[in-house]
Design a protein around this motif. Structure first.
Motif, PDB file in Angstrom:
ATOM      1  N   THR A 130      -2.959  -4.306  14.891  1.00 12.20           N
ATOM      2  CA  THR A 130      -4.153  -3.454  14.847  1.00 12.20           C
ATOM      3  C   THR A 130      -4.273  -2.645  16.132  1.00 12.20           C
ATOM      4  O   THR A 130      -4.536  -1.434  16.090  1.00 12.20           O
ATOM      5  CB  THR A 130      -5.411  -4.312  14.624  1.00 12.20           C
ATOM      6  OG1 THR A 130      -5.268  -5.009  13.388  1.00 12.20           O
ATOM      7  CG2 THR A 130      -6.663  -3.461  14.587  1.00 12.20           C
TER       8      THR A 130
ATOM      9  N   SER B 146      -1.314  -0.052  16.242  1.00  8.43           N
ATOM     10  CA  SER B 146      -1.511   1.085  15.345  1.00  8.43           C
ATOM     11  C   SER B 146      -2.660   1.963  15.829  1.00  8.43           C
ATOM     12  O   SER B 146      -2.614   3.191  15.678  1.00  8.43           O
ATOM     13  CB  SER B 146      -1.746   0.616  13.907  1.00  8.43           C
ATOM     14  OG  SER B 146      -2.900  -0.190  13.811  1.00  8.43           O
TER      15      SER B 146
ATOM     16  N   THR C 213      -6.096  -6.683   8.037  1.00  8.58           N
ATOM     17  CA  THR C 213      -4.638  -6.645   8.156  1.00  8.58           C
ATOM     18  C   THR C 213      -4.034  -7.988   7.764  1.00  8.58           C
ATOM     19  O   THR C 213      -3.061  -8.050   7.018  1.00  8.58           O
ATOM     20  CB  THR C 213      -4.237  -6.267   9.598  1.00  8.58           C
ATOM     21  OG1 THR C 213      -4.781  -4.979   9.901  1.00  8.58           O
ATOM     22  CG2 THR C 213      -2.734  -6.230   9.773  1.00  8.58           C
TER      23      THR C 213
ATOM     24  N   PHE D  17       2.768   6.538  10.734  1.00 10.41           N
ATOM     25  CA  PHE D  17       1.680   5.587  10.547  1.00 10.41           C
ATOM     26  C   PHE D  17       1.230   5.521   9.087  1.00 10.41           C
ATOM     27  O   PHE D  17       1.134   4.442   8.505  1.00 10.41           O
ATOM     28  CB  PHE D  17       0.489   5.942  11.448  1.00 10.41           C
ATOM     29  CG  PHE D  17      -0.751   5.164  11.116  1.00 10.41           C
ATOM     30  CD1 PHE D  17      -0.879   3.843  11.500  1.00 10.41           C
ATOM     31  CD2 PHE D  17      -1.776   5.753  10.396  1.00 10.41           C
ATOM     32  CE1 PHE D  17      -2.022   3.109  11.163  1.00 10.41           C
ATOM     33  CE2 PHE D  17      -2.920   5.035  10.065  1.00 10.41           C
ATOM     34  CZ  PHE D  17      -3.036   3.707  10.455  1.00 10.41           C
ATOM     35  N   VAL D  18       0.965   6.663   8.482  1.00 10.39           N
ATOM     36  CA  VAL D  18       0.415   6.627   7.121  1.00 10.39           C
ATOM     37  C   VAL D  18       1.458   6.205   6.091  1.00 10.39           C
ATOM     38  O   VAL D  18       1.116   5.528   5.115  1.00 10.39           O
ATOM     39  CB  VAL D  18      -0.298   7.944   6.706  1.00 10.39           C
ATOM     40  CG1 VAL D  18      -1.558   8.136   7.512  1.00 10.39           C
ATOM     41  CG2 VAL D  18       0.604   9.132   6.801  1.00 10.39           C
TER      42      VAL D  18
ATOM     43  N   MET E 229      -0.045  -1.858   3.561  1.00 13.53           N
ATOM     44  CA  MET E 229      -1.451  -2.204   3.379  1.00 13.53           C
ATOM     45  C   MET E 229      -1.981  -1.869   1.985  1.00 13.53           C
ATOM     46  O   MET E 229      -3.002  -2.408   1.574  1.00 13.53           O
ATOM     47  CB  MET E 229      -2.310  -1.475   4.426  1.00 13.53           C
ATOM     48  CG  MET E 229      -1.937  -1.791   5.861  1.00 13.53           C
ATOM     49  SD  MET E 229      -2.230  -3.498   6.307  1.00 13.53           S
ATOM     50  CE  MET E 229      -3.998  -3.511   6.370  1.00 13.53           C
ATOM     51  N   HIS E 230      -1.323  -0.983   1.284  1.00 12.63           N
ATOM     52  CA  HIS E 230      -1.851  -0.529  -0.006  1.00 12.63           C
ATOM     53  C   HIS E 230      -0.826  -0.688  -1.125  1.00 12.63           C
ATOM     54  O   HIS E 230      -0.630   0.224  -1.933  1.00 12.63           O
ATOM     55  CB  HIS E 230      -2.349   0.910   0.105  1.00 12.63           C
ATOM     56  CG  HIS E 230      -3.398   1.077   1.150  1.00 12.63           C
ATOM     57  ND1 HIS E 230      -4.601   0.412   1.108  1.00 12.63           N
ATOM     58  CD2 HIS E 230      -3.411   1.814   2.305  1.00 12.63           C
ATOM     59  CE1 HIS E 230      -5.313   0.731   2.173  1.00 12.63           C
ATOM     60  NE2 HIS E 230      -4.619   1.574   2.913  1.00 12.63           N
TER      61      HIS E 230
ATOM     62  N   SER F  40       3.886   4.005   6.647  1.00  9.62           N
ATOM     63  CA  SER F  40       3.988   2.544   6.770  1.00  9.62           C
ATOM     64  C   SER F  40       2.716   1.869   6.273  1.00  9.62           C
ATOM     65  O   SER F  40       2.779   0.807   5.647  1.00  9.62           O
ATOM     66  CB  SER F  40       4.304   2.145   8.211  1.00  9.62           C
ATOM     67  OG  SER F  40       3.290   2.543   9.092  1.00  9.62           O
ATOM     68  N   THR F  41       1.558   2.480   6.502  1.00 10.14           N
ATOM     69  CA  THR F  41       0.304   1.928   6.004  1.00 10.14           C
ATOM     70  C   THR F  41       0.296   1.916   4.480  1.00 10.14           C
ATOM     71  O   THR F  41      -0.157   0.944   3.859  1.00 10.14           O
ATOM     72  CB  THR F  41      -0.895   2.729   6.537  1.00 10.14           C
ATOM     73  OG1 THR F  41      -0.903   2.638   7.963  1.00 10.14           O
ATOM     74  CG2 THR F  41      -2.209   2.197   5.998  1.00 10.14           C
TER      75      THR F  41
ATOM     76  N   HIS G 242      -9.974   0.942  15.163  1.00 13.33           N
ATOM     77  CA  HIS G 242      -8.909  -0.020  15.460  1.00 13.33           C
ATOM     78  C   HIS G 242      -9.110  -0.659  16.841  1.00 13.33           C
ATOM     79  O   HIS G 242      -8.833  -1.845  17.017  1.00 13.33           O
ATOM     80  CB  HIS G 242      -7.544   0.672  15.437  1.00 13.33           C
ATOM     81  CG  HIS G 242      -6.955   0.846  14.081  1.00 13.33           C
ATOM     82  ND1 HIS G 242      -7.433   1.747  13.173  1.00 13.33           N
ATOM     83  CD2 HIS G 242      -5.910   0.236  13.481  1.00 13.33           C
ATOM     84  CE1 HIS G 242      -6.715   1.692  12.076  1.00 13.33           C
ATOM     85  NE2 HIS G 242      -5.771   0.775  12.228  1.00 13.33           N
TER      86      HIS G 242
ATOM     87  N   ASP H 251      -2.506   8.133   1.424  1.00  9.60           N
ATOM     88  CA  ASP H 251      -1.618   8.012   2.579  1.00  9.60           C
ATOM     89  C   ASP H 251      -0.337   8.820   2.399  1.00  9.60           C
ATOM     90  O   ASP H 251       0.160   9.430   3.352  1.00  9.60           O
ATOM     91  CB  ASP H 251      -1.299   6.547   2.858  1.00  9.60           C
ATOM     92  CG  ASP H 251      -2.456   5.805   3.513  1.00  9.60           C
ATOM     93  OD1 ASP H 251      -3.404   6.475   3.969  1.00  9.60           O
ATOM     94  OD2 ASP H 251      -2.411   4.562   3.562  1.00  9.60           O
TER      95      ASP H 251
END
Length: 139
Positions: free
Chosen positions: A46, A49, A34, A76-77, A84-85, A79-80, A23, A106
């Motif tokens: 980025t 995080s 992102t 973090f994971v 993001m996924h 929200s990711t 990152h 995640d």
């Protein structure tokens, strides 16, 4: 048991520490991904995080308020996973499957982070091979 917990902390944190390096050293590449996922302010996100997972990873690995570090990594994971996924947004079958795998990974890492938060808080100062005790007192 202390050595086993130390090895587990280091192994768990290593994933996040290596990701933090990416990152913070490959920011443009990471920010492009992102942005491709529709998030605004990709470069600050980025970098932010990266700092978050660096702090959380170091906290868990070194045993400095490891409960707080585990909470940061879980935040973090989770929200990711959502941002993001979002596999449910994918139309193509293979892309949907890959995003679902990352989403579930995640969620599992976030669950592990929550377990570590509880473990570190419960064990308190009795857990050896840490620099500080926990920040939170969960009974």
């Amino acid at each position: 048991m202390d050595v086993l917990v130390l090895v587990g902390r280091i192994l768990f944190a290593s994933l996040f520490l290596l990701s933090a390096v990416n990152h913070l050293t490959r920011t443009a590449m990471m920010a492009a991904y992102t942005q491709s996922r529709g998030l605004p302010a990709a470069v600050p996100a980025t970098i932010g995080s990266g700092v978050l997972i660096l702090a959380g990873g170091l906290s868990v690995a070194l045993g400095i308020w490891a409960d707080l570090g585990a909470l940061l990594l879980a935040a973090f994971v989770f929200s990711t996973a959502l941002l993001m996924h979002a596999f449910w947004k994918e139309d193509e079958v293979q892309a949907r499957q890959m995003e679902m795998i990352h989403f579930l990974k995640d969620l599992a890492l976030g669950g592990a982070g929550l377990m570590l938060l509880a473990f570190f808080s419960y064990a308190g100062d009795d857990l050896g091979l840490t620099i500080t005790g926990p920040l939170f007192d969960i009974d």
